[in-house]
Design a protein around this motif. Structure first.
Motif, short mmCIF file in Angstrom:
data_model
loop_
_atom_site.label_atom_id
_atom_site.label_comp_id
_atom_site.label_asym_id
_atom_site.label_seq_id
_atom_site.Cartn_x
_atom_site.Cartn_y
_atom_site.Cartn_z
N THR A 87 0.82 -1.20 0.00
CA THR A 87 0.00 0.00 0.00
C THR A 87 0.86 1.25 0.00
N ALA A 88 0.53 2.19 -0.88
CA ALA A 88 1.18 3.50 -0.88
C ALA A 88 0.27 4.47 -0.12
N MET A 89 0.65 4.79 1.12
CA MET A 89 -0.18 5.61 1.99
C MET A 89 0.25 7.08 1.91
N ASN A 90 -0.72 7.97 1.79
CA ASN A 90 -0.45 9.40 1.85
C ASN A 90 -0.48 9.83 3.31
N GLU A 91 0.56 10.55 3.74
CA GLU A 91 0.68 10.92 5.16
C GLU A 91 -0.11 12.16 5.55
N ARG A 92 -0.75 12.85 4.57
CA ARG A 92 -1.42 14.12 4.87
C ARG A 92 -2.87 13.90 5.25
N TYR B 132 -8.09 10.50 9.42
CA TYR B 132 -8.45 9.82 8.18
C TYR B 132 -7.31 9.98 7.18
N PHE B 133 -6.68 8.87 6.84
CA PHE B 133 -5.62 8.83 5.84
C PHE B 133 -6.21 8.29 4.54
N THR B 134 -5.53 8.58 3.44
CA THR B 134 -5.92 7.97 2.17
C THR B 134 -4.70 7.35 1.50
N THR B 135 -4.94 6.27 0.80
CA THR B 135 -3.89 5.72 -0.05
C THR B 135 -3.80 6.58 -1.31
N LEU B 136 -2.75 6.41 -2.07
CA LEU B 136 -2.60 7.22 -3.28
C LEU B 136 -3.66 6.91 -4.32
N ASP B 137 -4.33 5.76 -4.19
CA ASP B 137 -5.39 5.44 -5.15
C ASP B 137 -6.79 5.63 -4.55
#
Length: 381
Positions: A224-229, A238-243
């Motif tokens: 998983t590519a997780m966005n840290e923002r 609430y985090f989102t993955t890049l997809d």
């Protein structure tokens, strides 16, 4: 040229200059002073301007988004992150300066700014290691009671400098090796996202020193590519993955707990190319219980940070899309105000501030040319 005409023209010009000088000499002398702003309301915006063309001197532009009026500016140091206190009385910036402008001895300070006078109240010298990178919201954060400021360090080893705002001194430096950023938790803790896919919680005592830490498995970094923002709503991040898959994490207890993942996009929307984008790409309105996400229709591996003119709204309970906002500009970062009549504030790539009424779910207007290269926009907690 006819000499007689030249002399006549010269006499006329001298007479005009003499009259002008006489007129100006009658003006009263300017009075230099300061203007005190009203106490900040919930809609006041603070735009963090990166000043890429002159990055050694950044600024925070203070704006009334409803009146489309700039209220003032706060001068900061090189790529300085900023954070508002929960009572809105102060804005803190983590500044870096060099004695010769772009060279010489380096000095890092945490500066406390009064949000009514926009003048500095005090500063504390901090270790020369705070992260000199493009600002993110969770590089500079505050404890829930405004006692401590957490400063993210990157040298490239990572740590957090804890500044005591009551004693106006550095309380401690906490090592977070292998982890990044500082997500405030309650009055005496902060979290960090770690390279092994865990979320780390560090608990402090009332003197600002570490007393314990725990880790919770958060995601698999190999899959998983997780966005840290992340976007925050009370004790939930609430985090989102890049997809575009949302990963909630509950930080209310002693040990963080991950929630069930859900997708921002249907299979058909993914097939059509929809994905997330932007820098500070998500924000939440607590009053409406809605998540707002920058999205675009040409999603790919190399454009997941691209700005967008489209914002989708999601209900945090049902996870359903409940609305859409459009603008003629390309928004890069955004923030929703926390009051019961919330606005969404989006800084666009042309230096403007796009303003949306979230109760009506409609675009209001754009404050054009209010900043140079905006990275983030802050408002009242």
């Amino acid at each position: 040229m006819n000499k007689r005409l030249f002399r006549a023209g010269g006499v006329a010009a001298m007479a005009a200059l003499a009259w002008s000088a006489s007129a100006w000499s009658q003006l009263p002398p300017d009075e230099i002073g300061t203007v005190t702003l009203d106490k900040p309301g919930p809609h006041r915006a603070y735009i963090i301007d990166t000043q890429f063309d002159n990055a050694t001197t950044g600024k925070v532009v203070v704006v009334d988004p409803e009146e489309k009026k700039m209220l003032g500016m706060i001068p900061t140091g090189y790529l300085a992150p900023s954070v508002l206190s929960h009572d809105d009385s102060r804005l803190y910036s983590a500044d870096t300066f060099w004695s010769r402008g772009v060279r010489g001895e380096r000095t890092d300070v945490l500066t406390a700014w009064d949000t009514q006078t926009l003048e500095s109240e005090w500063e504390v010298e901090i270790p020369k290691k705070r992260a000199n990178i493009l600002m993110e919201r969770n590089m500079l954060t505050m404890s829930g009671d405004d006692r401590f400021v957490y400063i993210y360090n990157f040298t490239p080893s990572t740590s957090v400098t804890v500044v005591d705002t009551k004693n106006q001194s550095v309380a401690s430096e906490i090592d977070i090796a292998g982890c990044v950023l500082n997500y405030p938790i309650g009055k005496r803790a902060f979290g960090s996202v770690c390279g092994d896919g865990t979320f780390q919680r560090v608990k402090l005592d009332d003197s600002g020193h570490e007393v314990s830490r725990v880790r919770t498995q958060f995601f698999d970094p190999n899959e998983t590519a997780m966005n840290e923002r992340a976007a925050r709503n009370g004790d939930m991040y609430y985090f989102t993955t890049l997809d575009g898959v949302i990963q909630p994490i509950d930080v209310s207890g002693e040990t963080p707990k991950t929630g069930k993942r859900w997708s921002l996009f249907t299979d058909a929307q993914r097939e059509a190319g929809w994905g997330v984008g932007g820098w500070q790409l998500m924000t939440i309105s607590p009053a409406l219980n809605q998540l707002y996400v920058l999205v675009h229709k040409d999603h790919g591996d190399r454009n997941w940070e691209d700005p967008s003119d489209t914002i989708w709204a999601f209900d945090l309970d049902t996870h359903e899309k409940v609305g859409e906002l459009k603008t003629e500009n390309y928004v890069w970062s955004m923030n929703a105000t926390s009051d019961d009549a919330p606005l969404l504030l989006g800084v666009n790539i042309d230096g403007g501030l796009d303003v949306f009424d979230l109760t009506k779910m409609e675009y209001m207007h754009t404050v054009d040319g209010i900043s140079a290269i905006p990275a983030l926009v802050l408002s009242s907690h």
